[in-house]
Scaffold this motif. Structure first.
Motif, PDB file in Angstrom:
ATOM      1  N   ILE A  12       0.843  -1.198   0.000  1.00  0.00           N
ATOM      2  CA  ILE A  12       0.000   0.000   0.000  1.00  0.00           C
ATOM      3  C   ILE A  12       0.877   1.246   0.000  1.00  0.00           C
ATOM      4  O   ILE A  12       1.807   1.359   0.813  1.00  0.00           O
ATOM      5  CB  ILE A  12      -0.930   0.013   1.238  1.00  0.00           C
ATOM      6  CG1 ILE A  12      -1.872  -1.197   1.219  1.00  0.00           C
ATOM      7  CG2 ILE A  12      -1.738   1.316   1.294  1.00  0.00           C
ATOM      8  CD1 ILE A  12      -2.722  -1.328   2.473  1.00  0.00           C
ATOM      9  N   VAL A  14       0.845   5.133   0.801  1.00  0.00           N
ATOM     10  CA  VAL A  14       0.128   6.238   1.439  1.00  0.00           C
ATOM     11  C   VAL A  14       0.660   7.525   0.827  1.00  0.00           C
ATOM     12  O   VAL A  14       1.819   7.891   1.010  1.00  0.00           O
ATOM     13  CB  VAL A  14       0.320   6.220   2.969  1.00  0.00           C
ATOM     14  CG1 VAL A  14      -0.388   7.413   3.605  1.00  0.00           C
ATOM     15  CG2 VAL A  14      -0.215   4.923   3.552  1.00  0.00           C
ATOM     16  N   LEU A  85      -3.567   5.033  -0.932  1.00  0.00           N
ATOM     17  CA  LEU A  85      -4.409   5.835  -0.042  1.00  0.00           C
ATOM     18  C   LEU A  85      -4.059   7.295  -0.232  1.00  0.00           C
ATOM     19  O   LEU A  85      -2.920   7.705   0.010  1.00  0.00           O
ATOM     20  CB  LEU A  85      -4.178   5.431   1.415  1.00  0.00           C
ATOM     21  CG  LEU A  85      -4.958   6.229   2.461  1.00  0.00           C
ATOM     22  CD1 LEU A  85      -6.456   6.006   2.294  1.00  0.00           C
ATOM     23  CD2 LEU A  85      -4.529   5.846   3.871  1.00  0.00           C
ATOM     24  N   THR A 111      -8.476   4.568  -2.518  1.00  0.00           N
ATOM     25  CA  THR A 111      -9.470   5.317  -1.753  1.00  0.00           C
ATOM     26  C   THR A 111      -8.763   6.503  -1.105  1.00  0.00           C
ATOM     27  O   THR A 111      -7.543   6.619  -1.146  1.00  0.00           O
ATOM     28  CB  THR A 111     -10.180   4.449  -0.696  1.00  0.00           C
ATOM     29  OG1 THR A 111     -11.336   5.156  -0.212  1.00  0.00           O
ATOM     30  CG2 THR A 111      -9.264   4.129   0.481  1.00  0.00           C
ATOM     31  N   ILE A 113      -8.647   9.194   2.481  1.00  0.00           N
ATOM     32  CA  ILE A 113      -8.933   9.124   3.915  1.00  0.00           C
ATOM     33  C   ILE A 113     -10.322   9.683   4.223  1.00  0.00           C
ATOM     34  O   ILE A 113     -10.934   9.305   5.227  1.00  0.00           O
ATOM     35  CB  ILE A 113      -7.850   9.839   4.747  1.00  0.00           C
ATOM     36  CG1 ILE A 113      -7.718  11.317   4.356  1.00  0.00           C
ATOM     37  CG2 ILE A 113      -6.513   9.131   4.583  1.00  0.00           C
ATOM     38  CD1 ILE A 113      -6.718  12.084   5.238  1.00  0.00           C
ATOM     39  N   ALA A 116     -12.733   6.689   3.343  1.00  0.00           N
ATOM     40  CA  ALA A 116     -12.522   5.601   4.302  1.00  0.00           C
ATOM     41  C   ALA A 116     -13.103   5.940   5.671  1.00  0.00           C
ATOM     42  O   ALA A 116     -13.661   5.074   6.356  1.00  0.00           O
ATOM     43  CB  ALA A 116     -11.027   5.298   4.419  1.00  0.00           C
ATOM     44  N   GLY A 250      -8.116   4.259   6.454  1.00  0.00           N
ATOM     45  CA  GLY A 250      -7.877   3.984   5.041  1.00  0.00           C
ATOM     46  C   GLY A 250      -7.018   2.759   4.815  1.00  0.00           C
ATOM     47  O   GLY A 250      -7.287   1.957   3.909  1.00  0.00           O
ATOM     48  N   ILE A 251      -5.983   2.594   5.623  1.00  0.00           N
ATOM     49  CA  ILE A 251      -5.117   1.422   5.475  1.00  0.00           C
ATOM     50  C   ILE A 251      -5.899   0.144   5.772  1.00  0.00           C
ATOM     51  O   ILE A 251      -5.799  -0.853   5.042  1.00  0.00           O
ATOM     52  CB  ILE A 251      -3.886   1.546   6.381  1.00  0.00           C
ATOM     53  CG1 ILE A 251      -2.947   2.634   5.844  1.00  0.00           C
ATOM     54  CG2 ILE A 251      -3.144   0.215   6.483  1.00  0.00           C
ATOM     55  CD1 ILE A 251      -1.785   2.966   6.747  1.00  0.00           C
ATOM     56  N   LEU A 254      -8.254  -0.483   2.789  1.00  0.00           N
ATOM     57  CA  LEU A 254      -7.555  -0.912   1.576  1.00  0.00           C
ATOM     58  C   LEU A 254      -7.068  -2.354   1.692  1.00  0.00           C
ATOM     59  O   LEU A 254      -7.104  -3.105   0.708  1.00  0.00           O
ATOM     60  CB  LEU A 254      -6.377   0.006   1.285  1.00  0.00           C
ATOM     61  CG  LEU A 254      -6.723   1.354   0.652  1.00  0.00           C
ATOM     62  CD1 LEU A 254      -5.474   2.217   0.524  1.00  0.00           C
ATOM     63  CD2 LEU A 254      -7.387   1.182  -0.710  1.00  0.00           C
TER      64      LEU A 254
END
Length: 267
Positions: A12, A14, A85, A111, A113, A116, A250-251, A254
């Protein structure tokens, strides 16, 4: 000799769409405190120097989108990741634009934050008994611009009439600060006072069970919101209020989105 593949990781990225490395470091500190499986690998990105240092209005949103998209779409960097993210608490166009690009295994899962936080908040609200007041969630953010921007964004994301009464949404309250102020030279006492005041106004809207920190730069300031909730609701009730960091939300989202994509998409 034969080899056997044992673990498939989730990578992922960020993405901080402003050019403040200090803000990215604050986000990294929040991520380090997360309890994540070893199969989830997190990487961070800070926008190039020609992106705004702090995203405070619609012009900054658009400028950051153009700079970051140009940088990532031409570099091929995103092909190393499964998901992205967008760490700007706004209705950021990068969410849609990046979703059309190729990741390490097909189209990226993307996505923001903002999105999410909405989904996480709604999933955690307890449904009260019939006839009881609804439990609510709301947002504490930075400048005045964001009050209407985020409120309209919530309505659009949920597909509801912005003029109708959303009984679960307590609204948006702003501190009057900028994203950069939270990690800049401004007096910490001023930050505390303004965040306490905005949080207090939000909690006055009724039974607020979840307060969303409407800025990635707020990472690490949960204690201020918590102490305000205790002042307003008392110790027992105040300690039950959820204080949501959008990056963490968000993490988590995801990770599950990538797993679901692998599970349900045709191979």
């Amino acid at each position: 000799m034969t080899t056997k593949f044992l673990r498939r990781s989730i990578r992922i990225l960020v993405l901080n769409p402003n050019s403040s490395a200090t803000m990215t470091h604050g986000v990294e500190d929040a991520i380090r405190g997360m309890d994540l499986p070893e199969s989830v690998e997190i990487y961070t990105y800070t926008a190039p120097a020609d992106s705004p240092a702090s995203i405070n209005d619609e012009d900054d949103i658009q400028a950051s989108c153009e700079v970051v998209y140009r940088d990532l779409a031409t570099s091929g960097t995103l092909q190393e990741y499964d998901a992205v993210l967008v760490a700007c608490f706004s209705v950021h166009p990068l969410v849609k634009k990046l979703a059309g690009l190729q990741g390490s295994r097909g189209k990226l899962v993307v996505t923001g934050i903002f999105e999410a936080s909405i989904l996480a908040s709604l999933s955690l609200l307890v449904t009260p008994p019939v006839g009881s007041p609804p439990r609510k969630w709301g947002i504490v953010t930075t400048g005045k611009f964001w009050e209407s921007h985020l409120a309209q964004g919530v309505s659009h994301f949920l597909g509801v009439d912005p003029n109708s009464d959303n009984t679960k949404f307590a609204g948006v309250e702003s501190t009057g600060l900028t994203a950069g102020d939270f990690h800049g030279d401004i007096d910490p006492r001023v930050i505390r006072q303004k965040l306490e005041e905005a949080t207090g106004r939000l909690l006055d809207q009724g039974e607020v069970d979840c307060v969303v920190m409407g800025c990635a730069g707020m990472a690490g300031l949960e204690e201020i919101i918590r102490s305000t909730a205790i002042q307003k609701y008392g110790e027992e009730r105040g300690n039950q209020v959820l204080i949501m960091d959008g990056v963490k939300a968000g993490i988590g989202l995801l990770e599950q989105m990538v797993r679901n994509k692998r599970m349900f998409q045709k191979a």
